[in-house]
Design a protein around this motif. Sequence first.
Motif, PDB file in Angstrom:
ATOM      1  N   GLY A  79       0.796  -1.219   0.000  1.00  0.00           N
ATOM      2  CA  GLY A  79       0.000   0.000   0.000  1.00  0.00           C
ATOM      3  C   GLY A  79       0.831   1.274   0.000  1.00  0.00           C
ATOM      4  N   GLU A 138      -3.180   9.520  -3.358  1.00  0.00           N
ATOM      5  CA  GLU A 138      -3.830   8.435  -4.096  1.00  0.00           C
ATOM      6  C   GLU A 138      -3.333   7.077  -3.633  1.00  0.00           C
ATOM      7  OE1 GLU A 138      -4.511   8.581  -8.260  1.00  0.00           O
ATOM      8  OE2 GLU A 138      -4.263  10.768  -8.287  1.00  0.00           O
ATOM      9  N   GLN A 139      -4.191   6.112  -3.752  1.00  0.00           N
ATOM     10  CA  GLN A 139      -3.844   4.735  -3.410  1.00  0.00           C
ATOM     11  C   GLN A 139      -3.300   4.024  -4.649  1.00  0.00           C
ATOM     12  OE1 GLN A 139      -4.014   3.304  -0.251  1.00  0.00           O
ATOM     13  NE2 GLN A 139      -4.225   5.485   0.168  1.00  0.00           N
ATOM     14  N   THR A 180      -3.934   1.548  -6.458  1.00  0.00           N
ATOM     15  CA  THR A 180      -4.999   0.588  -6.745  1.00  0.00           C
ATOM     16  C   THR A 180      -4.544  -0.560  -7.645  1.00  0.00           C
ATOM     17  OG1 THR A 180      -6.592   2.388  -6.539  1.00  0.00           O
ATOM     18  CG2 THR A 180      -7.366   0.366  -7.578  1.00  0.00           C
ATOM     19  N   LEU A 204      -1.813  -2.736  -5.977  1.00  0.00           N
ATOM     20  CA  LEU A 204      -2.393  -3.630  -4.968  1.00  0.00           C
ATOM     21  C   LEU A 204      -3.098  -4.804  -5.631  1.00  0.00           C
ATOM     22  CD1 LEU A 204      -3.764  -1.018  -2.426  1.00  0.00           C
ATOM     23  CD2 LEU A 204      -1.826  -2.587  -2.106  1.00  0.00           C
ATOM     24  N   LEU A 205      -3.713  -4.563  -6.754  1.00  0.00           N
ATOM     25  CA  LEU A 205      -4.376  -5.633  -7.491  1.00  0.00           C
ATOM     26  C   LEU A 205      -3.354  -6.683  -7.934  1.00  0.00           C
ATOM     27  CD1 LEU A 205      -7.297  -6.127  -8.269  1.00  0.00           C
ATOM     28  CD2 LEU A 205      -6.867  -4.922 -10.398  1.00  0.00           C
ATOM     29  N   GLU A 221       2.898   0.331 -10.404  1.00  0.00           N
ATOM     30  CA  GLU A 221       2.666   1.765 -10.226  1.00  0.00           C
ATOM     31  C   GLU A 221       3.715   2.607 -10.936  1.00  0.00           C
ATOM     32  OE1 GLU A 221      -0.072   3.062  -9.253  1.00  0.00           O
ATOM     33  OE2 GLU A 221      -0.964   1.207  -8.501  1.00  0.00           O
ATOM     34  N   ARG A 254      -6.715  -2.577 -15.736  1.00  0.00           N
ATOM     35  CA  ARG A 254      -7.210  -3.502 -14.711  1.00  0.00           C
ATOM     36  C   ARG A 254      -6.882  -4.942 -15.100  1.00  0.00           C
ATOM     37  NH1 ARG A 254     -11.350  -6.791 -14.588  1.00  0.00           N
ATOM     38  NH2 ARG A 254     -12.262  -7.397 -12.627  1.00  0.00           N
ATOM     39  N   ASN A 266     -12.364   0.938  -9.473  1.00  0.00           N
ATOM     40  CA  ASN A 266     -12.568   2.175  -8.720  1.00  0.00           C
ATOM     41  C   ASN A 266     -11.355   3.095  -8.750  1.00  0.00           C
ATOM     42  OD1 ASN A 266     -10.947   0.629  -7.070  1.00  0.00           O
ATOM     43  ND2 ASN A 266     -12.013   1.176  -5.204  1.00  0.00           N
ATOM     44  N   ARG A 267     -11.671   4.297  -9.097  1.00  0.00           N
ATOM     45  CA  ARG A 267     -10.718   5.401  -9.086  1.00  0.00           C
ATOM     46  C   ARG A 267      -9.556   5.225 -10.045  1.00  0.00           C
ATOM     47  NH1 ARG A 267     -10.243   9.775  -6.715  1.00  0.00           N
ATOM     48  NH2 ARG A 267      -8.099   9.386  -6.408  1.00  0.00           N
ATOM     49  N   LEU A 268      -9.696   4.377 -11.035  1.00  0.00           N
ATOM     50  CA  LEU A 268      -8.685   4.389 -12.076  1.00  0.00           C
ATOM     51  C   LEU A 268      -8.923   5.667 -12.870  1.00  0.00           C
ATOM     52  CD1 LEU A 268      -8.381   0.810 -13.554  1.00  0.00           C
ATOM     53  CD2 LEU A 268      -7.064   1.887 -11.768  1.00  0.00           C
TER      54      LEU A 268
END
Length: 159
Positions: free
Chosen positions: A7, A33-34, A36, A39-40, A59, A134, A154-156
């Motif tokens: 994270g 920002e995370q 995302t 993490l996936l 990332e 994704r 979410n939030r891409l």
Amino acid sequence: MSGPDPGEALSRLAAALREEDTPISPHVVETEEQPTLGLLAAAGPRGATAPAEYALVVEAVREGYLLHYGEPRLLRGHDDDLALLAGDYLYALGLERLAALGDAEAVAELAELIGRSARLHAEGRAAEAPELWRTAALAVGGEGHGDRESAPINRLPDS
């Protein structure tokens, strides 16, 4: 879990970029920002071997993409030329770190993602990019990803 937290991928990436003596360093900022997509990838069976590193490489490549086609999360106050160079650098950084893990299949997934993303933008189909990213993050995480169907976009950022 031992080792760095997946994270924290964006914070770790920002710190690494800031520590380098490059034209990018003075432009690095922190983000709320995370990570995302990272993490996936980290949550998949292949990503589980080194979750923090898988999150960071995804990332890094994402940040390279955003420098080319969108609004970067970790750099501010740069010009367009530096954005292109920094984007290429981050693509290479992510792929190099993933190659160091010995995961040729995941390297191929990210390399294909970079090319397909460029093609989408060239063809005026940037709206398809979030789903492409994704899918690629899931593929980098590995076959049998438990989150394959339910993983949110979410939030891409729109590309």
